[in-house]
Enzyme design. Structure first.
Site, short mmCIF file in Angstrom:
data_model
loop_
_atom_site.label_atom_id
_atom_site.label_comp_id
_atom_site.label_asym_id
_atom_site.label_seq_id
_atom_site.Cartn_x
_atom_site.Cartn_y
_atom_site.Cartn_z
N TYR A 151 76.72 49.30 -12.92
CA TYR A 151 76.56 49.87 -11.58
C TYR A 151 76.61 48.78 -10.51
O TYR A 151 77.23 48.95 -9.46
CB TYR A 151 75.24 50.63 -11.47
CG TYR A 151 75.01 51.16 -10.07
CD1 TYR A 151 75.89 52.06 -9.48
CD2 TYR A 151 73.92 50.72 -9.30
CE1 TYR A 151 75.70 52.54 -8.19
CE2 TYR A 151 73.72 51.20 -8.02
CZ TYR A 151 74.60 52.11 -7.47
OH TYR A 151 74.40 52.56 -6.18
N ARG A 158 83.36 47.96 -5.06
CA ARG A 158 83.54 48.91 -3.96
C ARG A 158 83.56 48.17 -2.62
O ARG A 158 84.43 48.42 -1.78
CB ARG A 158 82.42 49.95 -3.98
CG ARG A 158 82.43 50.88 -2.77
CD ARG A 158 81.40 51.99 -2.89
NE ARG A 158 80.05 51.48 -3.10
CZ ARG A 158 78.98 52.25 -3.27
NH1 ARG A 158 79.13 53.58 -3.28
NH2 ARG A 158 77.79 51.73 -3.46
N TYR A 210 68.62 47.59 0.95
CA TYR A 210 67.85 47.30 -0.26
C TYR A 210 67.70 45.79 -0.46
O TYR A 210 68.63 45.02 -0.17
CB TYR A 210 68.56 47.89 -1.48
CG TYR A 210 68.31 49.36 -1.73
CD1 TYR A 210 67.47 50.11 -0.93
CD2 TYR A 210 68.93 50.00 -2.80
CE1 TYR A 210 67.25 51.45 -1.18
CE2 TYR A 210 68.72 51.34 -3.06
CZ TYR A 210 67.88 52.07 -2.24
OH TYR A 210 67.67 53.40 -2.49
N ARG A 223 72.11 58.75 3.38
CA ARG A 223 71.37 59.70 2.53
C ARG A 223 71.93 61.12 2.62
O ARG A 223 71.78 61.91 1.69
CB ARG A 223 69.90 59.72 2.93
CG ARG A 223 69.19 58.37 2.76
CD ARG A 223 69.07 57.99 1.30
NE ARG A 223 68.38 56.70 1.15
CZ ARG A 223 68.19 56.09 -0.01
NH1 ARG A 223 68.64 56.63 -1.13
NH2 ARG A 223 67.56 54.93 -0.06
N GLU A 323 68.66 63.39 -10.94
CA GLU A 323 69.12 63.21 -9.56
C GLU A 323 69.76 64.52 -9.11
O GLU A 323 70.36 65.25 -9.92
CB GLU A 323 70.13 62.06 -9.49
CG GLU A 323 70.68 61.79 -8.09
CD GLU A 323 71.46 60.48 -8.03
OE1 GLU A 323 70.89 59.43 -8.40
OE2 GLU A 323 72.65 60.51 -7.63
#
Length: 330
Positions: A151, A158, A210, A223, A323
């Site tokens: 990840y 990305r 983060y 979000r 999730e």
């Protein structure tokens, strides 16, 4: 963070959000309907089609037979291919998808870099270049340790592939691990000629802020995203995260309750009606198949009548068991 004091009422004159539904149908039938922008099948048993609007998602559904997911717009739809990108467009909306086999490219980071580079280049040719929502499905998302976790490698690739494409703000997004026998990277998006409004959760640190413990490259997503006409909220993958920390490690039901609290916080911040209804399709990604019946029971109790597609998927943090993402229509 977007404040609730902004004008979030339905905006007249802007394009209505695509209708998103789950339906039992043959792909050929769904693709033949007027205004069909995209159709998604789920799992190994999903039929196939060479129509650019079709995508077989590498996530197994816990319900059999699995329904299709349909996106439908007001207007005539055209479709085609641009390199590895398949696309369709109509009514001011664009669906674009890319699927790469990592083993043919090199590794997770390289495949993600290549995929997002192609998507960015394709989007530069379109009028519908306001990317509002992205889905990312990654093989074995939690394999590897530290910065070598897949990840985190995905996040690095990305960012490199996008460059400054999202310099003005991130779209809503989901990143989930799948268990397909091939190391497929699947990315698809929804874009528009008009801008949406990014929504943050006051209970959570924005993902792009983060701390370093979550990788060299912070996840880049909002979000949630209000659609241009303010008639729907596209909700990113949402889990039991408070601040930036995972909550209730090992406790499935507590994680579910925390997740639902986060969903309600997003609705409130966006000035959307509280709760979900029969026209608000959700997906629940469940890490351990043995947990699926309990997740289904809790969601049926807490969200009666809400269409929920329950699929086998790994959350990007190993300690998180479930999730949820989806849509809330005004």
């Amino acid at each position: 963070m977007v404040q609730a004091s902004e004008n979030l009422q339905v905006q007249p004159g802007l394009m209505r959000c695509p209708r998103v539904t789950y339906r039992m149908a043959a792909p050929k039938t769904a693709l033949a309907e007027p205004g069909t922008l995209a159709v998604f099948g789920f799992g190994a048993g999903s039929p196939d089609s060479d129509d650019p609007r079709w995508l077989g998602v590498a996530l197994e559904c816990f319900d059999a037979p699995a329904p299709l997911e349909l996106w439908q717009v007001d207007g005539e739809v055209s479709c085609g291919r641009h390199g590895d990108v398949r696309w369709s467009a109509g009514g001011g909306w664009l669906f674009a998808a890319i699927e790469l086999n990592e083993s043919a490219v090199g590794d997770t980071q390289s495949a993600t870099h290549q995929a997002y580079t192609q998507l960015r280049q394709f989007m530069s040719t379109r009028d519908e270049r306001c990317v509002l929502r992205i889905w990312n499905y990654i093989s074995d998302i939690n394999h590897g340790d530290g910065d070598a976790e897949r990840y985190k490698q995905f996040c690095d690739g990305r960012a490199a592939g996008l460059g400054d494409f999202f310099a003005a703000g991130f779209p809503a997004a989901t990143a989930i691990g799948h268990h397909h026998h091939q190391p497929l990277l699947q990315i698809y998006l929804l874009a528009s000629v008009d801008e949406g409004l990014a929504i943050e959760n006051p209970r959570q640190v924005s993902a792009w802020r983060y701390p370093r413990q979550y990788g060299r490259t912070s996840p880049g997503f909002a979000r949630a995203m209000l659609m241009p006409a303010r008639d729907a909220l596209a909700i990113s993958g949402t889990a039991a995260v408070v601040g930036h920390a995972s909550a209730h490690e090992g406790d499935l039901e507590a994680q579910l309750n925390e997740t639902l609290t986060n969903l309600e916080a997003l609705l409130a911040t966006a000035d959307m009606p509280a709760g979900f209804d029969t026209h608000s399709p959700l997906k629940a990604y469940v890490r351990h198949p043995v947990d699926a019946p309990r997740v289904r029971d809790v969601l049926q109790q807490r969200l009666p009548g809400v269409p929920v597609l329950l699929v086998h998927g790994d959350v990007c943090r190993r300690e998180l068991l479930v999730e949820i993402d989806g849509w809330r229509f005004a």
